[in-house]
Design a protein around this motif. Structure first.
Motif, short mmCIF file in Angstrom:
data_model
loop_
_atom_site.label_atom_id
_atom_site.label_comp_id
_atom_site.label_asym_id
_atom_site.label_seq_id
_atom_site.Cartn_x
_atom_site.Cartn_y
_atom_site.Cartn_z
N MET A 1 44.82 37.77 57.85
CA MET A 1 45.36 38.74 56.91
C MET A 1 45.03 40.14 57.44
SD MET A 1 44.48 39.31 52.81
CE MET A 1 44.89 37.66 52.36
N ASN A 2 46.02 41.03 57.40
CA ASN A 2 45.75 42.38 57.88
C ASN A 2 44.88 43.13 56.86
OD1 ASN A 2 47.25 44.31 56.15
ND2 ASN A 2 49.07 43.29 56.93
N PRO A 3 44.17 44.17 57.29
CA PRO A 3 43.21 44.82 56.40
C PRO A 3 43.85 45.51 55.18
CG PRO A 3 43.38 46.01 58.48
CD PRO A 3 44.15 44.74 58.64
N ILE A 4 45.10 45.92 55.28
CA ILE A 4 45.75 46.52 54.11
C ILE A 4 45.94 45.46 53.03
CG2 ILE A 4 47.82 47.69 53.24
CD1 ILE A 4 48.17 48.87 56.09
N ASP A 5 46.45 44.30 53.43
CA ASP A 5 46.63 43.20 52.47
C ASP A 5 45.29 42.72 51.92
OD1 ASP A 5 49.36 43.34 52.95
OD2 ASP A 5 49.37 41.64 54.35
N GLU A 6 44.29 42.65 52.79
CA GLU A 6 42.96 42.21 52.37
C GLU A 6 42.38 43.17 51.34
OE1 GLU A 6 38.68 41.64 54.51
OE2 GLU A 6 40.44 40.99 55.65
N PHE A 7 42.49 44.47 51.60
CA PHE A 7 41.98 45.46 50.65
C PHE A 7 42.76 45.42 49.34
CE2 PHE A 7 41.75 49.79 48.86
CZ PHE A 7 40.39 49.81 48.56
N GLU A 8 44.07 45.25 49.43
CA GLU A 8 44.88 45.18 48.21
C GLU A 8 44.46 43.98 47.37
OE1 GLU A 8 49.41 45.86 46.91
OE2 GLU A 8 49.14 44.47 48.59
N SER A 9 44.19 42.87 48.01
CA SER A 9 43.73 41.68 47.30
C SER A 9 42.39 41.95 46.60
CB SER A 9 43.61 40.52 48.29
OG SER A 9 43.12 39.38 47.64
N LEU A 10 41.49 42.62 47.29
CA LEU A 10 40.20 42.98 46.70
C LEU A 10 40.39 43.93 45.54
CD1 LEU A 10 37.08 42.93 46.78
CD2 LEU A 10 37.23 44.85 48.37
N ALA A 11 41.25 44.92 45.69
CA ALA A 11 41.52 45.88 44.61
C ALA A 11 42.06 45.16 43.38
CB ALA A 11 42.49 46.96 45.08
N GLU A 12 42.95 44.21 43.59
CA GLU A 12 43.49 43.43 42.48
C GLU A 12 42.40 42.62 41.80
OE1 GLU A 12 46.79 41.16 44.01
OE2 GLU A 12 48.02 42.96 44.29
N GLU A 13 41.49 42.07 42.60
CA GLU A 13 40.38 41.30 42.03
C GLU A 13 39.49 42.19 41.17
OE1 GLU A 13 36.57 38.90 43.79
OE2 GLU A 13 38.44 38.76 44.91
N ILE A 14 39.16 43.37 41.67
CA ILE A 14 38.32 44.31 40.91
C ILE A 14 39.02 44.71 39.61
CG2 ILE A 14 37.31 46.63 40.89
CD1 ILE A 14 36.85 46.26 43.96
N PHE A 15 40.31 45.04 39.69
CA PHE A 15 41.04 45.45 38.50
C PHE A 15 41.16 44.29 37.51
CE2 PHE A 15 45.01 46.84 36.23
CZ PHE A 15 44.43 47.93 35.59
N SER A 16 41.31 43.06 38.02
CA SER A 16 41.37 41.90 37.14
C SER A 16 40.06 41.71 36.39
CB SER A 16 41.71 40.63 37.95
OG SER A 16 43.01 40.73 38.47
N VAL A 17 38.94 41.93 37.06
CA VAL A 17 37.64 41.84 36.37
C VAL A 17 37.57 42.90 35.28
CG1 VAL A 17 35.14 42.17 36.63
CG2 VAL A 17 36.40 40.78 38.30
N TYR A 18 38.02 44.12 35.60
CA TYR A 18 38.06 45.19 34.59
C TYR A 18 38.90 44.75 33.39
CZ TYR A 18 39.90 49.20 32.11
OH TYR A 18 40.31 50.04 31.11
N LEU A 19 40.11 44.25 33.66
CA LEU A 19 41.00 43.84 32.57
C LEU A 19 40.41 42.70 31.75
CD1 LEU A 19 44.44 43.95 34.41
CD2 LEU A 19 43.63 45.54 32.65
N ASP A 20 39.86 41.69 32.42
CA ASP A 20 39.25 40.56 31.71
C ASP A 20 38.08 41.02 30.86
OD1 ASP A 20 41.08 38.94 33.01
OD2 ASP A 20 39.62 38.05 34.39
N ALA A 21 37.23 41.86 31.43
CA ALA A 21 36.06 42.34 30.69
C ALA A 21 36.48 43.15 29.47
CB ALA A 21 35.16 43.18 31.61
N THR A 22 37.40 44.07 29.64
CA THR A 22 37.78 44.92 28.51
C THR A 22 38.51 44.12 27.42
OG1 THR A 22 39.76 45.72 29.67
CG2 THR A 22 37.77 47.09 29.78
N GLU A 23 39.26 43.10 27.83
CA GLU A 23 39.88 42.24 26.81
C GLU A 23 38.79 41.46 26.07
OE1 GLU A 23 42.50 40.19 24.31
OE2 GLU A 23 42.67 42.09 25.39
N GLY A 24 37.79 40.99 26.80
CA GLY A 24 36.66 40.32 26.15
C GLY A 24 35.92 41.26 25.21
#
Length: 191
Positions: free
Chosen positions: A1-24
């Motif tokens: 995976m190229n580093p742009i795609d890898e970073f985007e995947s990580l960014a999505e993971e971080i944002f998903s944790v934010y969304l899950d936590a705030t919904e909780g």
């Protein structure tokens, strides 16, 4: 995976944790209303370190052998307030998501993406990350308070000038705008 795609995947993971936590948090605020007991005294632990009735207590150890220690003791009202939209739990998880995203960018992905694009790290300038650097500095180095540099952001603009040392709070709309800008910036790097 190229580093742009890898970073985007990580960014999505971080944002998903934010969304899950705030919904909780939102759900806790709704359901914790039944715990609210206004007569509880804040911070009134006895000589053994035990909070009075009316507190939800997270503790380790046993009272019997003296190893008991409260890690957190809050009233139902405090729990509800912390978990409401804009409450301290929302502000904390938003701040930590932003700090994590910027640190991953600056400590690893910026150099990897620059190399992938045939550039030096110092030549890869992405306006959203310049703004996030300033946000991170306010959060970490100024205890979550506005710093003067926040009046000179590249991408984000305030409706009116911000005042140094005022609280810097990221609401849900801010967080969505930040992650949207990150996604746009990463797409631009691919072109």
């Amino acid at each position: 995976m190229n580093p742009i795609d890898e970073f985007e995947s990580l960014a999505e993971e971080i944002f998903s944790v934010y969304l899950d936590a705030t919904e909780g948090f939102r759900r806790i605020a709704i359901t914790a209303e039944i715990l609210v007991y206004d007569k509880a005294k804040k911070g009134a632990r006895d000589d053994k370190g035990v909070s009075p009735a009316g507190h939800l207590i997270y503790a380790l150890g046993k009272k019997e052998d003296g190893s008991y220690i409260e890690l957190s003791a809050r009233t139902g009202k405090e729990i509800v307030e912390a978990n409401l939209q804009g409450g301290s739990n929302h502000r904390f998880v938003a701040s930590m998501a932003l700090v994590a995203l910027y640190q991953y960018w600056d400590d690893h992905y910026r150099a990897a993406i620059a190399s992938h694009l045939g550039k030096a790290k110092s030549d890869l300038k992405v306006p959203i990350f310049g703004d996030l650097r300033k946000f991170r500095r306010a959060i970490i180095h100024n205890k979550g308070r506005i710093i003067p540099e926040m009046n000179s952001l590249e991408l984000f603009k305030w409706e009116e000038p911000v005042i140094e040392n005022d609280p810097f709070d990221l609401d849900h709309e801010n967080m969505c705008a930040i992650w949207w800008a990150v996604k746009i910036a990463l797409n631009d790097l691919r072109e």
